[in-house]
Design a protein around this motif. Structure first.
Motif, PDB file in Angstrom:
ATOM      1  N   TRP A   1       1.003  -1.444   0.064  1.00  0.00           N
ATOM      2  CA  TRP A   1      -0.062   0.090   0.018  1.00  0.00           C
ATOM      3  C   TRP A   1       0.905   1.153  -0.157  1.00  0.00           C
ATOM      4  CZ3 TRP A   1      -5.080  -0.683  -0.537  1.00  0.00           C
ATOM      5  CH2 TRP A   1      -5.816  -1.724  -0.400  1.00  0.00           C
ATOM      6  N   SER A   2       1.947   1.130  -0.607  1.00  0.00           N
ATOM      7  CA  SER A   2       2.969   2.276  -0.636  1.00  0.00           C
ATOM      8  C   SER A   2       3.531   3.082  -1.840  1.00  0.00           C
ATOM      9  CB  SER A   2       4.343   1.727   0.413  1.00  0.00           C
ATOM     10  OG  SER A   2       4.917   2.989   0.841  1.00  0.00           O
ATOM     11  N   LEU A   3       2.642   2.656  -2.750  1.00  0.00           N
ATOM     12  CA  LEU A   3       3.077   3.230  -4.008  1.00  0.00           C
ATOM     13  C   LEU A   3       1.959   4.173  -4.731  1.00  0.00           C
ATOM     14  CD1 LEU A   3       4.390   0.267  -6.223  1.00  0.00           C
ATOM     15  CD2 LEU A   3       5.652   1.707  -4.641  1.00  0.00           C
ATOM     16  N   ASN A   4       2.178   5.304  -5.084  1.00  0.00           N
ATOM     17  CA  ASN A   4       1.427   6.357  -5.928  1.00  0.00           C
ATOM     18  C   ASN A   4       0.839   5.952  -7.309  1.00  0.00           C
ATOM     19  OD1 ASN A   4       1.415   7.873  -3.317  1.00  0.00           O
ATOM     20  ND2 ASN A   4       3.438   9.038  -4.226  1.00  0.00           N
ATOM     21  N   ASN A   5       0.687   4.860  -7.587  1.00  0.00           N
ATOM     22  CA  ASN A   5       0.326   4.423  -8.857  1.00  0.00           C
ATOM     23  C   ASN A   5      -1.001   4.119  -8.694  1.00  0.00           C
ATOM     24  OD1 ASN A   5       0.416   2.943 -11.400  1.00  0.00           O
ATOM     25  ND2 ASN A   5       0.373   1.124 -10.414  1.00  0.00           N
ATOM     26  N   TYR A   6      -1.769   5.345  -8.672  1.00  0.00           N
ATOM     27  CA  TYR A   6      -3.206   5.409  -8.654  1.00  0.00           C
ATOM     28  C   TYR A   6      -4.166   4.979  -9.448  1.00  0.00           C
ATOM     29  CZ  TYR A   6      -2.300   9.148  -4.835  1.00  0.00           C
ATOM     30  OH  TYR A   6      -2.010   9.942  -3.962  1.00  0.00           O
ATOM     31  N   LEU A   7      -3.895   4.855 -10.765  1.00  0.00           N
ATOM     32  CA  LEU A   7      -4.656   4.209 -11.629  1.00  0.00           C
ATOM     33  C   LEU A   7      -4.203   2.917 -12.269  1.00  0.00           C
ATOM     34  CD1 LEU A   7      -5.534   7.639 -13.898  1.00  0.00           C
ATOM     35  CD2 LEU A   7      -6.902   6.426 -11.990  1.00  0.00           C
ATOM     36  N   GLY A   8      -2.929   2.318 -11.650  1.00  0.00           N
ATOM     37  CA  GLY A   8      -2.592   1.274 -12.105  1.00  0.00           C
ATOM     38  C   GLY A   8      -2.034   1.105 -13.289  1.00  0.00           C
ATOM     39  N   LEU A   9      -1.335   2.135 -13.603  1.00  0.00           N
ATOM     40  CA  LEU A   9      -0.928   2.404 -15.147  1.00  0.00           C
ATOM     41  C   LEU A   9       0.703   1.817 -15.201  1.00  0.00           C
ATOM     42  CD1 LEU A   9      -2.045   5.767 -16.312  1.00  0.00           C
ATOM     43  CD2 LEU A   9      -3.021   3.743 -16.677  1.00  0.00           C
ATOM     44  N   ALA A  10       1.188   1.850 -13.903  1.00  0.00           N
ATOM     45  CA  ALA A  10       2.741   1.479 -14.215  1.00  0.00           C
ATOM     46  C   ALA A  10       3.211  -0.042 -14.821  1.00  0.00           C
ATOM     47  CB  ALA A  10       3.240   1.325 -12.879  1.00  0.00           C
ATOM     48  N   ASN A  11       2.138  -0.738 -14.837  1.00  0.00           N
ATOM     49  CA  ASN A  11       2.315  -2.048 -15.662  1.00  0.00           C
ATOM     50  C   ASN A  11       1.202  -2.371 -16.167  1.00  0.00           C
ATOM     51  OD1 ASN A  11       4.739  -3.137 -15.032  1.00  0.00           O
ATOM     52  ND2 ASN A  11       4.135  -4.018 -13.028  1.00  0.00           N
TER      53      ASN A  11
ATOM     54  N   ARG B   1      -2.331  36.162  -7.424  1.00  0.00           N
ATOM     55  CA  ARG B   1      -2.410  35.257  -8.358  1.00  0.00           C
ATOM     56  C   ARG B   1      -2.240  33.722  -7.683  1.00  0.00           C
ATOM     57  NH1 ARG B   1      -4.360  36.587 -13.313  1.00  0.00           N
ATOM     58  NH2 ARG B   1      -3.498  38.441 -13.872  1.00  0.00           N
ATOM     59  N   LEU B   2      -2.898  32.733  -7.974  1.00  0.00           N
ATOM     60  CA  LEU B   2      -2.936  31.518  -7.333  1.00  0.00           C
ATOM     61  C   LEU B   2      -2.321  30.325  -8.118  1.00  0.00           C
ATOM     62  CD1 LEU B   2      -4.085  29.448  -5.075  1.00  0.00           C
ATOM     63  CD2 LEU B   2      -6.180  29.293  -6.455  1.00  0.00           C
ATOM     64  N   LEU B   3      -1.241  29.494  -7.463  1.00  0.00           N
ATOM     65  CA  LEU B   3      -0.462  28.815  -7.768  1.00  0.00           C
ATOM     66  C   LEU B   3      -0.911  27.246  -6.948  1.00  0.00           C
ATOM     67  CD1 LEU B   3       1.927  27.050  -9.321  1.00  0.00           C
ATOM     68  CD2 LEU B   3       3.342  27.796  -7.644  1.00  0.00           C
ATOM     69  N   VAL B   4      -1.447  26.296  -7.895  1.00  0.00           N
ATOM     70  CA  VAL B   4      -1.780  24.858  -7.323  1.00  0.00           C
ATOM     71  C   VAL B   4      -1.175  23.917  -7.549  1.00  0.00           C
ATOM     72  CG1 VAL B   4      -3.765  23.343  -6.974  1.00  0.00           C
ATOM     73  CG2 VAL B   4      -4.248  25.906  -6.906  1.00  0.00           C
ATOM     74  N   ASP B   5      -0.372  23.160  -6.831  1.00  0.00           N
ATOM     75  CA  ASP B   5       0.265  21.937  -7.045  1.00  0.00           C
ATOM     76  C   ASP B   5      -0.815  20.946  -6.726  1.00  0.00           C
ATOM     77  OD1 ASP B   5       1.612  19.690  -6.598  1.00  0.00           O
ATOM     78  OD2 ASP B   5       3.290  20.305  -5.424  1.00  0.00           O
ATOM     79  N   ASP B   6      -1.056  20.177  -7.700  1.00  0.00           N
ATOM     80  CA  ASP B   6      -2.159  19.032  -7.749  1.00  0.00           C
ATOM     81  C   ASP B   6      -1.790  17.788  -8.225  1.00  0.00           C
ATOM     82  OD1 ASP B   6      -4.571  18.542  -7.261  1.00  0.00           O
ATOM     83  OD2 ASP B   6      -5.580  18.783  -9.149  1.00  0.00           O
ATOM     84  N   ALA B   7      -0.557  17.501  -7.598  1.00  0.00           N
ATOM     85  CA  ALA B   7       0.203  16.298  -7.821  1.00  0.00           C
ATOM     86  C   ALA B   7      -0.465  15.035  -7.800  1.00  0.00           C
ATOM     87  CB  ALA B   7       1.431  15.957  -7.016  1.00  0.00           C
ATOM     88  N   HIS B   8      -1.324  14.863  -6.481  1.00  0.00           N
ATOM     89  CA  HIS B   8      -2.035  14.018  -6.032  1.00  0.00           C
ATOM     90  C   HIS B   8      -3.649  14.121  -6.708  1.00  0.00           C
ATOM     91  CE1 HIS B   8       0.596  11.839  -3.181  1.00  0.00           C
ATOM     92  NE2 HIS B   8       1.323  13.211  -3.189  1.00  0.00           N
ATOM     93  N   GLY B   9      -3.951  15.259  -7.012  1.00  0.00           N
ATOM     94  CA  GLY B   9      -5.354  15.304  -7.503  1.00  0.00           C
ATOM     95  C   GLY B   9      -5.517  14.958  -9.203  1.00  0.00           C
TER      96      GLY B   9
ATOM     97  N   ALA C   1       4.846  11.779 -11.535  1.00  0.00           N
ATOM     98  CA  ALA C   1       5.053  10.626 -10.649  1.00  0.00           C
ATOM     99  C   ALA C   1       3.979   9.994 -10.136  1.00  0.00           C
ATOM    100  CB  ALA C   1       5.973  11.364  -9.529  1.00  0.00           C
ATOM    101  N   LYS C   2       2.649  10.209 -10.071  1.00  0.00           N
ATOM    102  CA  LYS C   2       1.564   9.845  -9.373  1.00  0.00           C
ATOM    103  C   LYS C   2       0.625   9.105 -10.247  1.00  0.00           C
ATOM    104  CE  LYS C   2       3.224  12.362  -6.237  1.00  0.00           C
ATOM    105  NZ  LYS C   2       4.396  12.009  -5.324  1.00  0.00           N
ATOM    106  N   SER C   3      -0.378   9.606 -10.733  1.00  0.00           N
ATOM    107  CA  SER C   3      -1.283   8.886 -11.761  1.00  0.00           C
ATOM    108  C   SER C   3      -0.751   8.395 -13.005  1.00  0.00           C
ATOM    109  CB  SER C   3      -2.667   9.734 -12.027  1.00  0.00           C
ATOM    110  OG  SER C   3      -3.364   9.870 -10.690  1.00  0.00           O
ATOM    111  N   MET C   4       0.200   9.056 -13.329  1.00  0.00           N
ATOM    112  CA  MET C   4       0.973   8.903 -14.777  1.00  0.00           C
ATOM    113  C   MET C   4       2.140   7.785 -14.319  1.00  0.00           C
ATOM    114  SD  MET C   4      -0.090  10.873 -17.345  1.00  0.00           S
ATOM    115  CE  MET C   4       0.801  12.037 -18.274  1.00  0.00           C
ATOM    116  N   ALA C   5       2.551   7.479 -13.396  1.00  0.00           N
ATOM    117  CA  ALA C   5       3.483   6.475 -12.893  1.00  0.00           C
ATOM    118  C   ALA C   5       4.805   6.669 -14.114  1.00  0.00           C
ATOM    119  CB  ALA C   5       2.833   5.188 -13.161  1.00  0.00           C
ATOM    120  N   ALA C   6       5.221   7.745 -13.778  1.00  0.00           N
ATOM    121  CA  ALA C   6       6.364   8.145 -14.813  1.00  0.00           C
ATOM    122  C   ALA C   6       7.232   9.373 -14.367  1.00  0.00           C
ATOM    123  CB  ALA C   6       5.957   8.598 -16.098  1.00  0.00           C
ATOM    124  N   ILE C   7       8.016  10.075 -14.842  1.00  0.00           N
ATOM    125  CA  ILE C   7       8.837  11.026 -14.415  1.00  0.00           C
ATOM    126  C   ILE C   7       8.504  12.273 -15.206  1.00  0.00           C
ATOM    127  CG2 ILE C   7      11.317  12.103 -14.522  1.00  0.00           C
ATOM    128  CD1 ILE C   7      12.135   9.304 -13.461  1.00  0.00           C
ATOM    129  N   GLY C   8       8.570  13.395 -14.638  1.00  0.00           N
ATOM    130  CA  GLY C   8       8.392  14.754 -15.410  1.00  0.00           C
ATOM    131  C   GLY C   8       7.243  15.235 -14.919  1.00  0.00           C
TER     132      GLY C   8
END
Length: 422
Positions: free
Chosen positions: A50-60, A216-224, A253-260
């Motif tokens: 239960w420790s990977l941010n592979n939210y949508l299961g796309l890594a594999n 101005r508003l900056l939003v970091d939505d890495a997990h959203g 690095a989260k839902s996309m299971a990649a880098i960038g």
């Protein structure tokens, strides 16, 4: 003092805990092996992970693996060679930027070679020595580091209490006054989903302040990104405030299971300014083409398969409702991030480490233990990240393991001085 001698004697807050517990490669820097997913190996044992941010299961996902392999075979990891401004630009980079912008409801976007360094550089680039920053107290480390790069003095950034709108307004008043004196502007920084607590940033309430204050508003939505909103367009989509969010950032690095990562805005001139002034991109190699190809496939799957989010949320709801019904404190999470707050324990951190050891060694359940400075001092969290690759059977097994853990906790078993495996 010799610099290296100083470093040997002070490993920092997390390193000090690791040193005291002799936990390197166990609680910190653990090695999970096998195919990425809910079932992996840890120290030779099969564990439910239960420790990977592979939210949508796309890594594999087979289509993702195919796109990654074909991209690497076609381009290699070197192409394009150089920073994008000099020699590393391509039609595919620019096409992907348009696709990302459209997905999150923006006019334009800038593709970033890394998420963490990218958003740091956004903050440094946007704010000059006259500007004032107002930020949430539980902002991610990448945002804090970006704020530290602010060209102004320390007195030109203000921290408001986490998700506290009264505190935000108080600091907006202070920031507005100072910005007027300096001849600068105000940037408010928050997150869409806070990655440790799972709370959703109050974007709907924050944008209301634009009626009274100029910022101005900056939003970091890495997990959203990919998980929240009707189409996976993030927390701003969920609240219907995409147009009021001036700068939208997410990592791959989260839902996309990649880098960038990428930064998006409604004003193409602002994106163009960032392209010519973000130091982390101007002086660094472009995102390699296999990542561009692979991430385009990931975005295509996110858009074409909403059932991935449906499966994710069925797992999220089963896990979170099950933990709550068993009396575990998971806070106010409104996202897949599932924290289990371990407070009021007589044995403190050693007791919790014994709990985690039991979960891993005897029950085959792997989750992360989170302490300061990742979270505020005095808190200890067991963090579980449900994904679309998990099943309801995985959830039931884990809930039963937590039941067993609770019985031992109440019996005081974990207060025994058990050694952590070397």
């Amino acid at each position: 003092m010799d610099i290296f001698e100083k470093l040997r004697n002070n490993w920092g807050p997390i390193g000090a805990s690791a040193k005291a517990l002799n936990s390197h490669h166990y609680f910190s820097f653990p090695k999970l092996e096998g195919e990425i997913g809910p079932h992996m190996k840890f120290r030779g044992m099969n564990v439910l992970n239960w420790s990977l941010n592979n939210y949508l299961g796309l890594a594999n996902h087979p289509e993702v693996r195919k796109a990654d392999a074909e991209g690497a075979a076609k381009w290699g990891l070197a192409y394009p060679m150089g920073a994008r401004m000099m020699s590393g630009n391509s039609d595919l980079h620019e096409l992907f930027e348009k696709e990302l912008a459209e997905f999150v409801g923006k006019q334009d976007a800038f593709l970033l070679n890394y998420g963490y360094q990218g958003v740091m550089s956004v903050i440094e680039c946007v704010c000059d020595h006259k500007d004032v920053i107002v930020y949430d107290a539980e902002a991610h480390a990448c945002l804090i580091d970006g704020i530290r790069l602010h060209k102004a003095k320390m007195g030109q950034y203000y921290k408001y209490n986490h998700n506290d709108m009264a505190s935000l307004e108080k600091n907006l008043i202070r920031a507005t006054k100072l910005a007027e004196e300096k001849g600068g502007g105000v940037l408010v920084i928050t997150e869409g989903v806070f990655g440790m607590s799972g709370k959703v940033g109050s974007l709907d309430k924050i944008v209301e302040f634009k009626k009274k204050y100029n910022f101005r508003l900056l939003v970091d939505d890495a997990h959203g990104f990919g998980t929240m909103g009707e189409n996976g367009g993030g927390v701003s989509e969920m609240f219907g405030v995409s147009k009021e969010v001036d700068l939208y950032f997410s990592t791959f690095a989260k839902s996309m299971a990649a880098i960038g990562g990428f930064i998006a805005a409604d004003d193409p001139d602002i994106i163009m300014y960032l392209k010519y002034n973000m130091r982390s991109q101007t002086y660094a190699k472009a995102l390699p083409m296999p990542y561009v190809e692979g991430c385009r496939k990931r975005l295509e799957l996110i858009k074409a398969h909403p059932e991935l989010r449906t499966q994710l949320w069925s797992v999220v709801e089963a896990l979170q409702s099950g933990l709550r019904s068993r009396g575990f404190n998971i806070g106010d999470t409104e996202s897949p991030v599932t924290p289990v707050f371990m407070q009021g324990l007589e044995g403190g951190l050693p007791e919790v480490t014994n709990m985690v050891r039991d979960l891993r060694e005897n029950m085959g359940v792997f989750c992360s233990i989170i302490v300061y400075p990742v979270i505020p001092k005095g808190q200890i969290i067991l963090r579980l990240i449900p994904t679309a690759a998990h099943t309801l059977e995985d959830v039931n097994y884990t809930l039963n393991a937590f039941d067993s853990m609770r019985e031992k906790l109440d019996a005081g078993i974990y207060r025994a001085n058990l050694a952590v495996p070397a």
